[in-house]
Design an enzyme around this catalytic site. Structure first.
Site, PDB file in Angstrom:
ATOM      1  N   LYS A   1       0.861  -1.187   0.000  1.00 13.19           N
ATOM      2  CA  LYS A   1       0.000   0.000   0.000  1.00 13.19           C
ATOM      3  C   LYS A   1       0.890   1.227   0.000  1.00 13.19           C
ATOM      4  O   LYS A   1       1.632   1.469   0.946  1.00 13.19           O
ATOM      5  CB  LYS A   1      -0.921   0.023   1.220  1.00 13.19           C
TER       6      LYS A   1
ATOM      7  N   ARG B   1      -4.116   8.390  -5.740  1.00 16.98           N
ATOM      8  CA  ARG B   1      -4.771   7.419  -6.614  1.00 16.98           C
ATOM      9  C   ARG B   1      -4.952   8.002  -8.011  1.00 16.98           C
ATOM     10  O   ARG B   1      -5.382   9.154  -8.142  1.00 16.98           O
ATOM     11  CB  ARG B   1      -6.139   7.069  -6.011  1.00 16.98           C
TER      12      ARG B   1
ATOM     13  N   LYS C   1      -7.327  -3.287   3.705  1.00 23.00           N
ATOM     14  CA  LYS C   1      -6.025  -2.663   3.948  1.00 23.00           C
ATOM     15  C   LYS C   1      -5.612  -2.855   5.399  1.00 23.00           C
ATOM     16  O   LYS C   1      -6.446  -2.858   6.309  1.00 23.00           O
ATOM     17  CB  LYS C   1      -6.052  -1.184   3.576  1.00 23.00           C
TER      18      LYS C   1
END
Length: 523
Positions: free
Chosen positions: A215, A220, A385
């Site tokens: 991650k 994004r 996540k």
DNA sequence: TTCCGACAGTGGGGTCGCAAT
DNA sequence: ATTGCGACCCCACTATCGGAA
């Protein structure tokens, strides 16, 4: 014959009624009723308004410009179309003196609105309608108004990236219009988001066959290429193509003419380690001198999903197959690092991957089910996540009155760490992690410690200790120690601890060696 | 009947660009 | 030149409803 269309007051009334209703089915029914009553010309305005947004997007008007009181009109005269036309005009005002001109135009519009209309209008302008219904319920209402299946409407909205476009087509042509909204290269799709899991073991246990991916703490991006035409969009679908020339160049060099990829851009240092999020963010926010920004802080793309390749729509394929397409198109260094886990037996290996990822300076991992489709616009249960959580014992230095459903409750806490001289340095605030019971409790308790009373709340004698969870430190020019907590949230009050036992600024800084305070900023 | 997914709300820190000062 | 505002980037967590189990 030419109709004036719907009165704006009608929208304000329905919004008020939606806000006063708790049942979602009833909210949906109220919205559906309004949507059915709207004329075709009003639909592109009524739908976004009742979803709490302006069709023009934000107009550069915030709380400050709206803070002065303006005497309301005595009766409703504004039509939806007139309001929209005047807001469009306000949105196009720019240049020197524009704030004053905008303020004047907004004032004139508010003066033409009744008290109810003013309230709704201010909500729309600030983006805080707070009626307990946004895009999702508006889409439900749209489905109810047109007799279309709600799932099909939602999917069309996700693929169109626009509720408005779907609404116009659906109200004009009925349910068959939904077929027109397919995944299209060049048209951004609402991205899939992840849930949080507390451990790798939990995530792997839930998902079984899965990929464990790095991650990255960047921005994004959704990258569309159609021949020479490349478009880059953020998580909220904003077009940032012009800010990322190096990413445009990368997209043009990949081996297919048409594709949609999902990934992240991040600034890396010369060793390939991530630079602080603030640097990536600053770079991606730079719009004026992009060339020089790109030289100073180049960003690297890291892709993790493929939604479309060479005209083939991949959304509904299992992640394993989408990733195979991604791997075919995108060379290794531009794909996210990952490992596969086949179930509980591989938990140890997955945990090892998390440890390595953290050692490489990244923020955690995302565990993704290999058989899951791409759930556009949803927080899919198949992406989990995991980030390490740090905790500190800090002292409550102040508390602010809440707003909305927290009106009348002390909500946002000021948090401080101990200085060597016994004073406290504020490191940030938090309103997160509080139940209604806790809000009630602290509203009773904290004023007993008041040092000063303000319009916003209280500064407090430093006597209460709270356990605070947070994700890390970041540099700060606002706080005296030169650092601030990132994503701070309350875990619990520690009435068993005294302020003398609270964590010190020194120990906080020592826990995050990369984030030194700037020279001269230490408090 | 209970459980859980989806939603909305309540704000946090930071950066940039622009207009006002 | 500096300051304040607004837009947008990252985001966690709780309450609630209503369908799934």
């Amino acid at each position: 014959m030419h109709s004036e269309g719907m009165l704006f007051a009608e929208l304000a009334r329905v919004s008020q009624e939606v806000a006063a209703t708790s049942a979602r089915t009833r909210k949906t029914a109220l919205l559906a009723e309004l949507f059915r009553d709207a004329e075709a010309d009003d639909v592109p305005i009524v739908i976004p308004y009742l979803a709490g947004r302006l069709p023009q997007g934000r107009l550069g008007i915030g709380w400050k410009l709206l803070s002065r009181q303006i005497a309301p009109a005595t009766g409703p005269t504004l039509t939806v179309r007139e309001v929209n036309a005047r807001l469009t005009e306000i949105g196009t005002v720019s240049g020197t003196g524009s704030q004053a001109e905008r303020s004047r135009l907004v004032g004139a519009l508010l003066a033409a609105a009744t008290e109810h209309e003013q309230r709704f209008l201010i909500g729309l302008l600030t983006g805080e309608v707070r009626q307990g219904a946004l895009d999702a319920l508006a889409a439900e209402g749209l489905a109810a108004a047109t007799g279309a299946p709600p799932d099909a409407v939602r999917r069309a909205v996700m693929l169109a990236g626009s509720l408005q476009a779907v609404a116009g087509a659906l109200l004009a042509d009925g349910p068959p219009a939904l077929d027109r909204f397919r995944l299209t290269v060049g048209r951004p799709v609402w991205p899939m988001l992840a849930h949080t899991a507390s451990s790798v073991a939990e995530a792997v246990g839930k998902l079984g066959e899965c990929a464990v991916e790095e991650k990255l703490d960047g921005i994004r991006v959704q990258v569309h290429r159609d021949g020479d035409d490349v478009r880059i969009h953020t998580r909220t679908l904003e077009d940032i193509t012009d800010r990322l020339p190096e990413l445009v160049a990368v997209a043009r060099e990949l081996g297919e003419q048409r594709f949609i990829l999902d990934g992240e851009v991040i600034a890396l240092d010369e060793n390939g380690r991530p630079r602080p999020f603030q640097e990536t963010s600053g770079r991606v926010s730079s719009r004026v001198d992009v060339e020089s920004a790109a030289r100073q802080v180049p960003v690297s793309p890291v892709f993790f999903d493929a939604l479309s390749v060479d005209g083939r729509e991949l959304l509904d394929l299992p992640f394993a197959e989408r990733h195979a397409e991604l791997a075919r198109l995108v060379p290794e260094p531009m794909r996210v690092r990952r490992t596969l886990a086949h179930g509980p037996d591989d938990v140890a290996a997955a945990e090892e991957f998390l440890t390595e990822t953290l050692a490489r300076g990244h923020e955690g991992v995302v565990v993704k089910g290999l058989d899951a489709p791409y759930s556009a616009g949803r927080r899919g249960a198949s992406w989990l996540k995991i980030k390490p959580v740090h905790t500190l014992d800090l002292v409550v230095l102040g508390a602010e009155w809440g707003s909305g459903r927290r009106t009348g409750k002390l909500s946002n806490l000021h948090l401080g760490a101990r200085n060597p001289d016994g004073s406290f340095a504020m490191l940030g605030k938090t309103f997160k992690g509080m139940t209604d019971a806790l809000l009630a409790w602290q509203t009773e308790r904290l004023p007993e410690l008041a040092a000063e009373e303000h319009r916003w709340g209280f500064t407090l004698r430093p006597e209460l200790v709270v356990e605070i969870a947070y994700d890390g430190l970041q540099r700060s020019s606002r706080y005296p120690a030169g650092v601030a907590l990132r994503f701070a949230r309350l875990v619990r009050y520690r009435e068993d601890k005294s302020p003398a036992e609270a964590d010190t600024v020194e120990t906080v800084l020592a826990a995050h060696p990369g984030v030194a305070a700037r020279p001269g900023a230490a408090g």
